[in-house]
Scaffold this active site. Structure first.
Site, PDB file in Angstrom:
ATOM      1  N   CYS A 156      -9.946  17.233  -1.421  1.00 25.71           N
ATOM      2  CA  CYS A 156      -9.651  17.491  -0.452  1.00 25.71           C
ATOM      3  C   CYS A 156      -9.246  18.788   0.741  1.00 25.71           C
ATOM      4  O   CYS A 156      -9.140  19.155   1.834  1.00 25.71           O
ATOM      5  CB  CYS A 156      -8.913  16.378  -0.144  1.00 25.71           C
TER       6      CYS A 156
HETATM    7  N1  CO8 Z   1      -7.800  -5.745   1.167  1.00 25.12           N
HETATM    8  C1  CO8 Z   1      -6.469  -6.548   0.873  1.00 25.12           C
HETATM    9  N2  CO8 Z   1      -6.005  -6.260   0.175  1.00 25.12           N
HETATM   10  C2  CO8 Z   1      -5.887  -5.876  -0.880  1.00 25.12           C
HETATM   11  C3  CO8 Z   1      -6.685  -4.616  -0.608  1.00 25.12           C
HETATM   12  C4  CO8 Z   1      -7.720  -5.256   0.348  1.00 25.12           C
HETATM   13  N3  CO8 Z   1      -9.053  -4.430   0.433  1.00 25.12           N
HETATM   14  N4  CO8 Z   1      -6.358  -3.334  -1.403  1.00 25.12           N
HETATM   15  C5  CO8 Z   1      -5.569  -3.922  -1.667  1.00 25.12           C
HETATM   16  N5  CO8 Z   1      -4.832  -5.095  -1.849  1.00 25.12           N
HETATM   17  C6  CO8 Z   1      -3.625  -5.736  -1.763  1.00 25.12           C
HETATM   18  C7  CO8 Z   1      -3.117  -5.520  -3.870  1.00 25.12           C
HETATM   19  O1  CO8 Z   1      -3.998  -6.160  -4.074  1.00 25.12           O
HETATM   20  C8  CO8 Z   1      -1.529  -5.462  -3.595  1.00 25.12           C
HETATM   21  O2  CO8 Z   1      -1.241  -6.873  -3.343  1.00 25.12           O
HETATM   22  P1  CO8 Z   1       0.199  -7.115  -4.120  1.00 25.12           P
HETATM   23  O3  CO8 Z   1       1.019  -6.543  -3.234  1.00 25.12           O
HETATM   24  O4  CO8 Z   1       0.133  -8.828  -4.386  1.00 25.12           O
HETATM   25  O5  CO8 Z   1       0.072  -6.403  -5.722  1.00 25.12           O
HETATM   26  C9  CO8 Z   1      -1.532  -4.620  -1.404  1.00 25.12           C
HETATM   27  O6  CO8 Z   1      -2.514  -5.512  -1.252  1.00 25.12           O
HETATM   28  C10 CO8 Z   1      -1.037  -3.686  -2.143  1.00 25.12           C
HETATM   29  O7  CO8 Z   1      -1.514  -2.584  -2.619  1.00 25.12           O
HETATM   30  P2  CO8 Z   1      -1.262  -1.225  -2.721  1.00 25.12           P
HETATM   31  O8  CO8 Z   1      -0.011  -1.044  -3.259  1.00 25.12           O
HETATM   32  O9  CO8 Z   1      -2.664  -0.740  -3.517  1.00 25.12           O
HETATM   33  O10 CO8 Z   1      -1.809  -0.743  -0.782  1.00 25.12           O
HETATM   34  P3  CO8 Z   1      -0.892   0.426  -0.750  1.00 25.12           P
HETATM   35  O11 CO8 Z   1       0.108  -0.088   0.693  1.00 25.12           O
HETATM   36  O12 CO8 Z   1      -0.391   1.730  -1.187  1.00 25.12           O
HETATM   37  O13 CO8 Z   1      -2.417   1.132   0.114  1.00 25.12           O
HETATM   38  C11 CO8 Z   1      -3.930   2.895  -0.203  1.00 25.12           C
HETATM   39  C12 CO8 Z   1      -3.219   1.671  -0.326  1.00 25.12           C
HETATM   40  C13 CO8 Z   1      -4.522   2.731   1.195  1.00 25.12           C
HETATM   41  C14 CO8 Z   1      -4.839   2.943  -1.326  1.00 25.12           C
HETATM   42  C15 CO8 Z   1      -2.696   3.643   0.173  1.00 25.12           C
HETATM   43  O14 CO8 Z   1      -2.120   3.505  -1.065  1.00 25.12           O
HETATM   44  C16 CO8 Z   1      -2.769   4.852   0.304  1.00 25.12           C
HETATM   45  O15 CO8 Z   1      -3.490   5.596   0.945  1.00 25.12           O
HETATM   46  N6  CO8 Z   1      -2.347   6.221  -0.411  1.00 25.12           N
HETATM   47  C17 CO8 Z   1      -2.780   7.241  -0.347  1.00 25.12           C
HETATM   48  C18 CO8 Z   1      -4.006   7.660  -0.945  1.00 25.12           C
HETATM   49  C19 CO8 Z   1      -4.494   9.597  -1.136  1.00 25.12           C
HETATM   50  O16 CO8 Z   1      -4.133  10.482   0.022  1.00 25.12           O
HETATM   51  N7  CO8 Z   1      -5.186   9.554  -1.655  1.00 25.12           N
HETATM   52  C20 CO8 Z   1      -6.116  11.202  -1.419  1.00 25.12           C
HETATM   53  C21 CO8 Z   1      -7.270  10.227  -2.437  1.00 25.12           C
HETATM   54  S1  CO8 Z   1      -8.446  11.810  -1.223  1.00 25.12           S
HETATM   55  C22 CO8 Z   1      -9.238  12.917  -2.254  1.00 25.12           C
HETATM   56  O17 CO8 Z   1      -8.429  14.069  -2.191  1.00 25.12           O
HETATM   57  C23 CO8 Z   1     -10.774  13.547  -2.422  1.00 25.12           C
HETATM   58  C24 CO8 Z   1     -11.397  13.049  -3.040  1.00 25.12           C
HETATM   59  C25 CO8 Z   1     -12.760  13.480  -3.082  1.00 25.12           C
HETATM   60  C26 CO8 Z   1     -13.281  12.714  -2.816  1.00 25.12           C
HETATM   61  C27 CO8 Z   1     -14.690  12.306  -2.940  1.00 25.12           C
HETATM   62  C28 CO8 Z   1     -15.282  10.875  -2.244  1.00 25.12           C
HETATM   63  C29 CO8 Z   1     -15.233   9.877  -2.584  1.00 25.12           C
END
Ligand code: CO8
Length: 371
Positions: A156
Protein backbone atom coordinates in the site's frame (compact mmCIF):
# COMPACT_ATOMS: atom_id res chain seq x y z
CA UNK A 1 20.95 18.86 -6.25
CA UNK A 2 17.69 19.93 -7.86
CA UNK A 3 14.41 20.67 -6.11
CA UNK A 4 11.62 18.31 -7.27
CA UNK A 5 7.96 19.16 -7.77
CA UNK A 6 4.84 17.11 -8.36
CA UNK A 7 3.82 18.55 -11.72
CA UNK A 8 0.65 16.60 -12.55
CA UNK A 9 -1.47 13.57 -11.67
CA UNK A 10 -3.83 11.25 -13.54
CA UNK A 11 -6.53 8.75 -12.61
CA UNK A 12 -8.00 5.76 -14.41
CA UNK A 13 -11.27 4.49 -12.89
CA UNK A 14 -12.40 1.00 -14.03
CA UNK A 15 -15.76 0.67 -15.80
CA UNK A 16 -17.72 -1.31 -13.19
CA UNK A 17 -18.86 -0.07 -9.78
CA UNK A 18 -19.72 -2.84 -7.32
CA UNK A 19 -21.85 -1.95 -4.29
CA UNK A 20 -21.72 -3.49 -0.83
CA UNK A 21 -25.24 -4.84 -1.43
CA UNK A 22 -24.14 -6.70 -4.58
CA UNK A 23 -21.07 -8.08 -2.82
CA UNK A 24 -22.98 -9.18 0.28
CA UNK A 25 -25.80 -10.73 -1.75
CA UNK A 26 -23.24 -12.86 -3.61
CA UNK A 27 -21.36 -13.77 -0.44
CA UNK A 28 -24.55 -14.73 1.39
CA UNK A 29 -25.75 -16.86 -1.54
CA UNK A 30 -22.41 -18.70 -1.36
CA UNK A 31 -22.82 -19.15 2.42
CA UNK A 32 -26.33 -20.53 2.00
CA UNK A 33 -25.18 -23.02 -0.64
CA UNK A 34 -22.14 -24.06 1.39
CA UNK A 35 -24.17 -24.62 4.55
CA UNK A 36 -26.87 -26.55 2.63
CA UNK A 37 -24.28 -28.74 0.89
CA UNK A 38 -22.53 -29.47 4.20
CA UNK A 39 -25.61 -29.71 6.43
CA UNK A 40 -24.82 -33.20 7.74
CA UNK A 41 -21.16 -32.48 8.47
CA UNK A 42 -22.16 -29.19 10.16
CA UNK A 43 -24.76 -30.98 12.29
CA UNK A 44 -22.14 -33.59 13.27
CA UNK A 45 -19.72 -30.82 14.26
CA UNK A 46 -17.20 -31.86 11.59
CA UNK A 47 -17.47 -28.65 9.55
CA UNK A 48 -18.07 -25.12 10.82
CA UNK A 49 -21.11 -23.40 9.37
CA UNK A 50 -20.36 -20.16 7.53
CA UNK A 51 -21.87 -16.88 8.81
CA UNK A 52 -23.44 -14.29 6.47
CA UNK A 53 -21.83 -10.92 5.80
CA UNK A 54 -23.66 -7.63 6.29
CA UNK A 55 -23.78 -4.29 4.47
CA UNK A 56 -24.25 -2.43 7.76
CA UNK A 57 -21.09 -3.99 9.27
CA UNK A 58 -18.97 -3.15 6.23
CA UNK A 59 -19.99 0.49 6.15
CA UNK A 60 -19.65 0.99 9.91
CA UNK A 61 -16.34 -0.88 10.29
CA UNK A 62 -14.62 0.51 7.19
CA UNK A 63 -16.55 3.42 5.63
CA UNK A 64 -16.61 1.56 2.30
CA UNK A 65 -19.86 1.75 0.29
CA UNK A 66 -18.71 0.55 -3.14
CA UNK A 67 -15.62 -0.15 -5.21
CA UNK A 68 -14.63 -0.12 -8.90
CA UNK A 69 -13.51 -3.36 -10.54
CA UNK A 70 -12.09 -4.39 -13.90
CA UNK A 71 -14.51 -7.34 -14.11
CA UNK A 72 -17.81 -7.52 -12.27
CA UNK A 73 -19.54 -10.61 -13.70
CA UNK A 74 -17.25 -13.07 -11.87
CA UNK A 75 -17.63 -11.18 -8.60
CA UNK A 76 -21.43 -11.29 -8.50
CA UNK A 77 -21.60 -14.99 -9.41
CA UNK A 78 -21.51 -17.17 -6.26
CA UNK A 79 -20.10 -20.04 -8.35
CA UNK A 80 -17.10 -17.92 -9.46
CA UNK A 81 -16.29 -15.19 -6.88
CA UNK A 82 -13.12 -14.04 -8.59
CA UNK A 83 -12.57 -11.56 -11.45
CA UNK A 84 -12.84 -13.05 -14.91
CA UNK A 85 -9.93 -11.51 -16.82
CA UNK A 86 -8.81 -13.58 -19.80
CA UNK A 87 -5.06 -13.97 -20.31
CA UNK A 88 -3.64 -11.76 -23.04
CA UNK A 89 -1.10 -12.77 -25.66
CA UNK A 90 2.50 -11.63 -25.40
CA UNK A 91 1.82 -9.33 -28.34
CA UNK A 92 -0.86 -7.41 -26.44
CA UNK A 93 -0.24 -4.89 -23.69
CA UNK A 94 -0.95 -6.40 -20.26
CA UNK A 95 -4.09 -5.26 -18.46
CA UNK A 96 -2.23 -3.59 -15.56
CA UNK A 97 0.06 -1.71 -17.96
CA UNK A 98 -2.99 -0.64 -19.99
CA UNK A 99 -4.66 0.85 -16.90
CA UNK A 100 -1.42 2.62 -15.99
CA UNK A 101 -1.13 4.05 -19.52
CA UNK A 102 -4.67 5.50 -19.26
CA UNK A 103 -3.84 7.21 -15.95
CA UNK A 104 -0.49 8.38 -17.34
CA UNK A 105 -2.12 9.89 -20.46
CA UNK A 106 -4.33 12.03 -18.24
CA UNK A 107 -1.35 13.15 -16.17
CA UNK A 108 0.65 13.97 -19.31
CA UNK A 109 -2.27 15.95 -20.75
CA UNK A 110 -2.60 17.97 -17.55
CA UNK A 111 1.17 18.50 -17.52
CA UNK A 112 0.96 19.83 -21.08
CA UNK A 113 4.47 18.82 -22.14
CA UNK A 114 5.98 16.27 -24.49
CA UNK A 115 6.90 12.80 -23.23
CA UNK A 116 10.39 13.32 -24.63
CA UNK A 117 11.08 15.27 -21.43
CA UNK A 118 10.43 12.22 -19.26
CA UNK A 119 13.59 10.27 -18.50
CA UNK A 120 12.28 7.41 -16.35
CA UNK A 121 9.13 5.41 -15.60
CA UNK A 122 8.50 3.76 -12.24
CA UNK A 123 5.63 1.33 -11.77
CA UNK A 124 5.02 1.22 -8.02
CA UNK A 125 2.23 -1.19 -7.05
CA UNK A 126 1.18 -4.07 -4.79
CA UNK A 127 0.83 -6.76 -7.41
CA UNK A 128 2.86 -7.05 -10.57
CA UNK A 129 1.49 -8.54 -13.77
CA UNK A 130 4.36 -11.05 -13.87
CA UNK A 131 7.98 -11.37 -12.84
CA UNK A 132 9.38 -9.90 -16.09
CA UNK A 133 9.53 -7.99 -18.33
CA UNK A 134 8.56 -5.11 -16.04
CA UNK A 135 5.19 -3.44 -16.46
CA UNK A 136 6.98 -0.10 -16.29
CA UNK A 137 8.84 -0.99 -19.48
CA UNK A 138 5.55 -1.82 -21.21
CA UNK A 139 4.18 1.55 -20.10
CA UNK A 140 7.37 3.25 -21.31
CA UNK A 141 7.03 1.56 -24.70
CA UNK A 142 3.30 2.30 -25.04
CA UNK A 143 3.88 6.01 -24.37
CA UNK A 144 7.07 6.31 -26.44
CA UNK A 145 9.27 7.35 -23.53
CA UNK A 146 13.04 6.98 -23.68
CA UNK A 147 15.37 6.36 -20.75
CA UNK A 148 14.80 3.60 -18.20
CA UNK A 149 11.90 1.96 -16.37
CA UNK A 150 11.38 -0.53 -13.55
CA UNK A 151 8.78 -1.98 -11.19
CA UNK A 152 8.84 -1.67 -7.42
CA UNK A 153 6.53 -3.08 -4.75
CA UNK A 154 6.00 -1.72 -1.26
CA UNK A 155 2.32 -2.85 -0.99
CA UNK A 156 0.00 0.00 0.00
CA UNK A 157 2.95 2.36 0.46
CA UNK A 158 4.26 1.88 -3.08
CA UNK A 159 3.17 5.33 -4.33
CA UNK A 160 4.92 7.39 -1.65
CA UNK A 161 8.03 5.21 -2.00
CA UNK A 162 7.70 5.80 -5.77
CA UNK A 163 7.37 9.58 -5.37
CA UNK A 164 10.46 9.60 -3.11
CA UNK A 165 12.41 7.55 -5.64
CA UNK A 166 11.28 9.85 -8.47
CA UNK A 167 12.15 12.97 -6.44
CA UNK A 168 15.60 11.54 -5.69
CA UNK A 169 16.18 10.82 -9.41
CA UNK A 170 15.21 14.40 -10.22
CA UNK A 171 17.34 15.79 -7.37
CA UNK A 172 20.43 13.85 -8.42
CA UNK A 173 20.00 14.54 -12.13
CA UNK A 174 19.29 10.92 -13.14
CA UNK A 175 16.17 12.25 -14.93
CA UNK A 176 14.67 15.72 -15.41
CA UNK A 177 11.15 14.31 -15.17
CA UNK A 178 9.84 10.94 -13.95
CA UNK A 179 6.48 9.25 -14.57
CA UNK A 180 5.36 7.14 -11.60
CA UNK A 181 2.29 4.90 -12.07
CA UNK A 182 0.23 2.78 -9.65
CA UNK A 183 -2.00 0.24 -11.41
CA UNK A 184 -3.87 -1.93 -8.91
CA UNK A 185 -6.18 -4.89 -9.59
CA UNK A 186 -6.67 -5.66 -5.91
CA UNK A 187 -9.68 -7.85 -6.76
CA UNK A 188 -7.21 -10.32 -8.27
CA UNK A 189 -5.73 -11.17 -4.89
CA UNK A 190 -8.77 -10.78 -2.69
CA UNK A 191 -10.50 -13.84 -1.23
CA UNK A 192 -14.16 -13.08 -1.97
CA UNK A 193 -15.15 -16.11 0.15
CA UNK A 194 -13.57 -14.65 3.30
CA UNK A 195 -16.17 -12.75 5.36
CA UNK A 196 -13.55 -10.71 7.20
CA UNK A 197 -11.98 -9.21 4.09
CA UNK A 198 -14.22 -9.76 1.02
CA UNK A 199 -15.30 -6.09 0.99
CA UNK A 200 -11.95 -4.36 1.44
CA UNK A 201 -10.43 -3.71 -1.98
CA UNK A 202 -11.09 -2.15 -5.38
CA UNK A 203 -9.26 -1.67 -8.69
CA UNK A 204 -7.85 1.59 -10.11
CA UNK A 205 -4.70 3.19 -11.57
CA UNK A 206 -3.05 6.51 -10.76
CA UNK A 207 -0.11 8.40 -12.25
CA UNK A 208 2.18 11.14 -10.93
CA UNK A 209 4.72 13.23 -12.85
CA UNK A 210 7.65 14.56 -10.83
CA UNK A 211 9.97 17.09 -12.45
CA UNK A 212 12.74 19.57 -11.78
CA UNK A 213 11.43 22.78 -10.22
CA UNK A 214 13.19 25.03 -12.72
CA UNK A 215 11.30 23.28 -15.57
CA UNK A 216 7.92 23.51 -13.84
CA UNK A 217 5.28 26.13 -14.57
CA UNK A 218 2.89 25.00 -11.87
CA UNK A 219 2.53 22.13 -9.42
CA UNK A 220 3.58 21.25 -5.92
CA UNK A 221 6.96 21.73 -4.34
CA UNK A 222 8.00 18.57 -2.50
CA UNK A 223 9.04 19.91 0.90
CA UNK A 224 10.19 16.56 2.24
CA UNK A 225 9.79 12.81 1.91
CA UNK A 226 10.26 10.14 4.57
CA UNK A 227 9.94 6.36 4.41
CA UNK A 228 9.62 3.83 7.22
CA UNK A 229 9.33 0.04 7.43
CA UNK A 230 8.88 -2.25 10.40
CA UNK A 231 8.36 -6.00 9.97
CA UNK A 232 4.90 -7.39 10.72
CA UNK A 233 3.07 -10.62 9.84
CA UNK A 234 -0.31 -8.97 10.28
CA UNK A 235 -0.80 -8.30 6.55
CA UNK A 236 0.51 -11.09 4.34
CA UNK A 237 0.25 -12.63 0.92
CA UNK A 238 2.32 -15.82 0.44
CA UNK A 239 1.67 -16.11 -3.28
CA UNK A 240 4.99 -16.42 -5.07
CA UNK A 241 7.19 -18.16 -7.56
CA UNK A 242 8.24 -20.88 -5.11
CA UNK A 243 4.63 -22.03 -4.54
CA UNK A 244 5.09 -24.70 -7.23
CA UNK A 245 8.10 -26.02 -5.35
CA UNK A 246 5.85 -26.65 -2.34
CA UNK A 247 2.70 -27.91 -4.11
CA UNK A 248 1.01 -28.99 -0.86
CA UNK A 249 0.35 -25.30 -0.10
CA UNK A 250 -1.06 -24.29 -3.46
CA UNK A 251 -4.67 -23.17 -3.09
CA UNK A 252 -4.33 -22.34 0.62
CA UNK A 253 -6.01 -19.09 1.66
CA UNK A 254 -2.64 -17.49 2.52
CA UNK A 255 -1.83 -17.43 -1.21
CA UNK A 256 -4.31 -14.54 -1.33
CA UNK A 257 -4.47 -11.41 0.84
CA UNK A 258 -4.82 -12.18 4.58
CA UNK A 259 -4.68 -9.84 7.55
CA UNK A 260 -5.32 -9.39 11.25
CA UNK A 261 -7.34 -6.23 10.64
CA UNK A 262 -7.85 -5.31 14.28
CA UNK A 263 -4.11 -5.55 15.05
CA UNK A 264 -3.25 -3.57 11.92
CA UNK A 265 -5.64 -0.85 13.00
CA UNK A 266 -4.24 -0.71 16.54
CA UNK A 267 -0.58 -0.75 15.58
CA UNK A 268 -0.53 1.35 12.42
CA UNK A 269 -2.57 4.37 13.64
CA UNK A 270 -0.03 5.44 16.33
CA UNK A 271 2.97 4.54 14.14
CA UNK A 272 1.75 6.74 11.27
CA UNK A 273 0.49 9.63 13.41
CA UNK A 274 3.84 9.82 15.20
CA UNK A 275 5.76 9.63 11.93
CA UNK A 276 3.76 12.49 10.41
CA UNK A 277 4.13 14.76 13.44
CA UNK A 278 7.88 14.05 13.71
CA UNK A 279 8.51 14.57 10.00
CA UNK A 280 6.56 17.85 10.04
CA UNK A 281 8.61 19.06 13.04
CA UNK A 282 11.88 18.14 11.30
CA UNK A 283 10.78 20.21 8.29
CA UNK A 284 9.81 23.13 10.50
CA UNK A 285 6.12 22.70 9.62
CA UNK A 286 3.22 23.00 12.03
CA UNK A 287 1.08 19.90 11.34
CA UNK A 288 -2.01 21.60 12.77
CA UNK A 289 -1.68 24.26 10.04
CA UNK A 290 -1.78 21.81 7.11
CA UNK A 291 -4.55 22.71 4.67
CA UNK A 292 -5.26 19.10 3.73
CA UNK A 293 -4.44 15.47 4.46
CA UNK A 294 -4.46 12.97 1.60
CA UNK A 295 -4.04 9.78 3.60
CA UNK A 296 -3.94 6.16 2.48
CA UNK A 297 -7.50 4.92 2.05
CA UNK A 298 -7.93 1.68 4.00
CA UNK A 299 -10.46 2.56 6.68
CA UNK A 300 -12.27 5.83 7.36
CA UNK A 301 -12.17 5.29 11.15
CA UNK A 302 -8.39 4.87 10.94
CA UNK A 303 -8.06 8.09 8.93
CA UNK A 304 -10.28 9.93 11.38
CA UNK A 305 -8.01 8.94 14.29
CA UNK A 306 -4.80 9.81 12.42
CA UNK A 307 -6.33 13.11 11.26
CA UNK A 308 -7.31 14.07 14.80
CA UNK A 309 -3.85 13.27 16.18
CA UNK A 310 -2.06 15.18 13.42
CA UNK A 311 -4.30 18.26 13.33
CA UNK A 312 -4.81 18.28 17.12
CA UNK A 313 -8.58 18.68 16.60
CA UNK A 314 -11.53 17.20 14.78
CA UNK A 315 -10.77 17.69 11.04
CA UNK A 316 -13.21 20.07 9.30
CA UNK A 317 -15.25 18.54 6.44
CA UNK A 318 -13.02 17.99 3.41
CA UNK A 319 -9.79 18.63 5.33
CA UNK A 320 -9.05 14.91 5.71
CA UNK A 321 -10.02 13.62 2.28
CA UNK A 322 -12.01 10.36 2.08
CA UNK A 323 -12.53 8.65 -1.26
CA UNK A 324 -12.75 5.05 -0.03
CA UNK A 325 -16.51 5.27 0.32
CA UNK A 326 -16.59 5.16 -3.50
CA UNK A 327 -13.29 3.38 -4.36
CA UNK A 328 -12.65 1.16 -1.27
CA UNK A 329 -9.00 0.36 -0.47
CA UNK A 330 -7.08 0.63 -3.74
CA UNK A 331 -3.74 -0.11 -2.08
CA UNK A 332 -0.95 2.18 -3.36
CA UNK A 333 -3.32 4.37 -5.37
CA UNK A 334 -5.59 5.50 -2.50
CA UNK A 335 -3.71 8.58 -1.30
CA UNK A 336 -3.01 9.61 -4.90
CA UNK A 337 -6.71 9.41 -5.86
CA UNK A 338 -7.45 11.60 -2.82
CA UNK A 339 -4.74 14.10 -3.85
CA UNK A 340 -5.85 14.06 -7.50
CA UNK A 341 -9.50 14.69 -6.68
CA UNK A 342 -9.13 17.27 -3.92
CA UNK A 343 -6.45 19.89 -4.57
CA UNK A 344 -7.96 22.31 -7.13
CA UNK A 345 -8.92 24.89 -4.51
CA UNK A 346 -5.38 25.30 -3.11
CA UNK A 347 -3.85 28.79 -3.06
CA UNK A 348 -0.14 29.39 -3.59
CA UNK A 349 1.72 28.60 -0.35
CA UNK A 350 -0.89 26.18 1.05
CA UNK A 351 0.63 22.97 2.40
CA UNK A 352 -0.65 19.41 2.54
CA UNK A 353 0.43 15.86 3.18
CA UNK A 354 0.30 12.73 1.01
CA UNK A 355 0.74 9.72 3.28
CA UNK A 356 0.46 6.00 2.73
CA UNK A 357 0.74 2.99 5.03
CA UNK A 358 0.22 -0.74 4.80
CA UNK A 359 1.77 -4.16 4.58
CA UNK A 360 5.34 -4.61 5.71
CA UNK A 361 4.51 -2.60 7.78
CA UNK A 362 5.48 0.30 5.57
CA UNK A 363 4.66 4.01 5.61
CA UNK A 364 5.65 7.06 3.58
CA UNK A 365 5.09 10.81 4.03
CA UNK A 366 5.34 13.46 1.31
CA UNK A 367 4.76 17.07 2.39
CA UNK A 368 3.91 19.42 -0.48
CA UNK A 369 3.37 23.16 -0.95
CA UNK A 370 1.35 24.69 -3.79
CA UNK A 371 3.63 26.81 -5.96
N1 CO8 B 1 -20.12 -8.93 8.08
C1 CO8 B 1 -20.65 -8.94 9.33
N2 CO8 B 1 -19.90 -9.11 10.44
C2 CO8 B 1 -18.56 -9.27 10.25
C3 CO8 B 1 -17.96 -9.28 8.98
C4 CO8 B 1 -18.79 -9.10 7.86
N3 CO8 B 1 -18.31 -9.06 6.61
N4 CO8 B 1 -16.63 -9.45 9.12
C5 CO8 B 1 -16.40 -9.56 10.43
N5 CO8 B 1 -17.57 -9.46 11.12
C6 CO8 B 1 -17.76 -9.55 12.56
C7 CO8 B 1 -16.69 -10.39 13.23
O1 CO8 B 1 -17.05 -11.76 13.19
C8 CO8 B 1 -16.66 -9.84 14.62
O2 CO8 B 1 -17.73 -10.41 15.38
P1 CO8 B 1 -17.54 -10.74 16.94
O3 CO8 B 1 -17.26 -9.41 17.59
O4 CO8 B 1 -18.82 -11.36 17.31
O5 CO8 B 1 -16.34 -11.66 17.01
C9 CO8 B 1 -17.01 -8.34 14.43
O6 CO8 B 1 -17.63 -8.25 13.15
C10 CO8 B 1 -15.78 -7.46 14.47
O7 CO8 B 1 -14.78 -8.01 13.58
P2 CO8 B 1 -13.36 -7.34 13.40
O8 CO8 B 1 -12.72 -7.19 14.74
O9 CO8 B 1 -12.60 -8.09 12.35
O10 CO8 B 1 -13.82 -5.93 12.81
P3 CO8 B 1 -13.07 -4.54 12.83
O11 CO8 B 1 -13.91 -3.57 13.53
O12 CO8 B 1 -11.64 -4.65 13.21
O13 CO8 B 1 -13.12 -4.15 11.25
C11 CO8 B 1 -11.62 -4.12 9.38
C12 CO8 B 1 -12.47 -4.98 10.31
C13 CO8 B 1 -12.56 -3.24 8.58
C14 CO8 B 1 -10.84 -5.03 8.45
C15 CO8 B 1 -10.66 -3.23 10.21
O14 CO8 B 1 -10.02 -4.00 11.19
C16 CO8 B 1 -9.61 -2.53 9.38
O15 CO8 B 1 -9.90 -1.85 8.41
N6 CO8 B 1 -8.34 -2.63 9.79
C17 CO8 B 1 -7.24 -1.99 9.12
C18 CO8 B 1 -6.87 -2.82 7.99
C19 CO8 B 1 -5.82 -2.18 7.10
O16 CO8 B 1 -5.57 -1.01 7.10
N7 CO8 B 1 -5.21 -3.00 6.32
C20 CO8 B 1 -4.28 -2.58 5.37
C21 CO8 B 1 -4.19 -3.68 4.40
S1 CO8 B 1 -3.93 -3.20 2.84
C22 CO8 B 1 -2.25 -3.25 2.38
O17 CO8 B 1 -1.34 -3.07 3.09
C23 CO8 B 1 -2.00 -3.57 0.97
C24 CO8 B 1 -1.85 -5.01 0.74
C25 CO8 B 1 -1.78 -5.24 -0.71
C26 CO8 B 1 -3.12 -5.25 -1.38
C27 CO8 B 1 -3.28 -6.46 -2.17
C28 CO8 B 1 -4.63 -6.53 -2.84
C29 CO8 B 1 -5.52 -7.65 -2.40
Amino acid sequence: MHQAVIAATGLYTPPHSLSNTELVTTFNAYVERFNAANAQAIAAGEVAALTPSSVEFIEKASGIKSRFVMNKSGLVDPDVMRPDLPERTNEEISILAEMAVEAAKQAIERWGKDVSQIGAVICAASNMQRAYPAMAIEVQQALGIEGFAFDMNVACSSATFGIKTAADFVASGSARAVLMVNPEICSGHLNFRDRDSHFIFGDVATAVIVEREEDATDGWEILGTRLKTQFSNNIRNNFGFLNRAAPEGIGASDKLFVQEGRKVFREVVPMVAEMIVQHAADLGLDPTALTRLWLHQANSNMNEMIGKRVLGREPAPGENVIILDEYANTSSAGSIIAFHKANDDFASGDTGLICSFGAGYSAGTVFVRKR
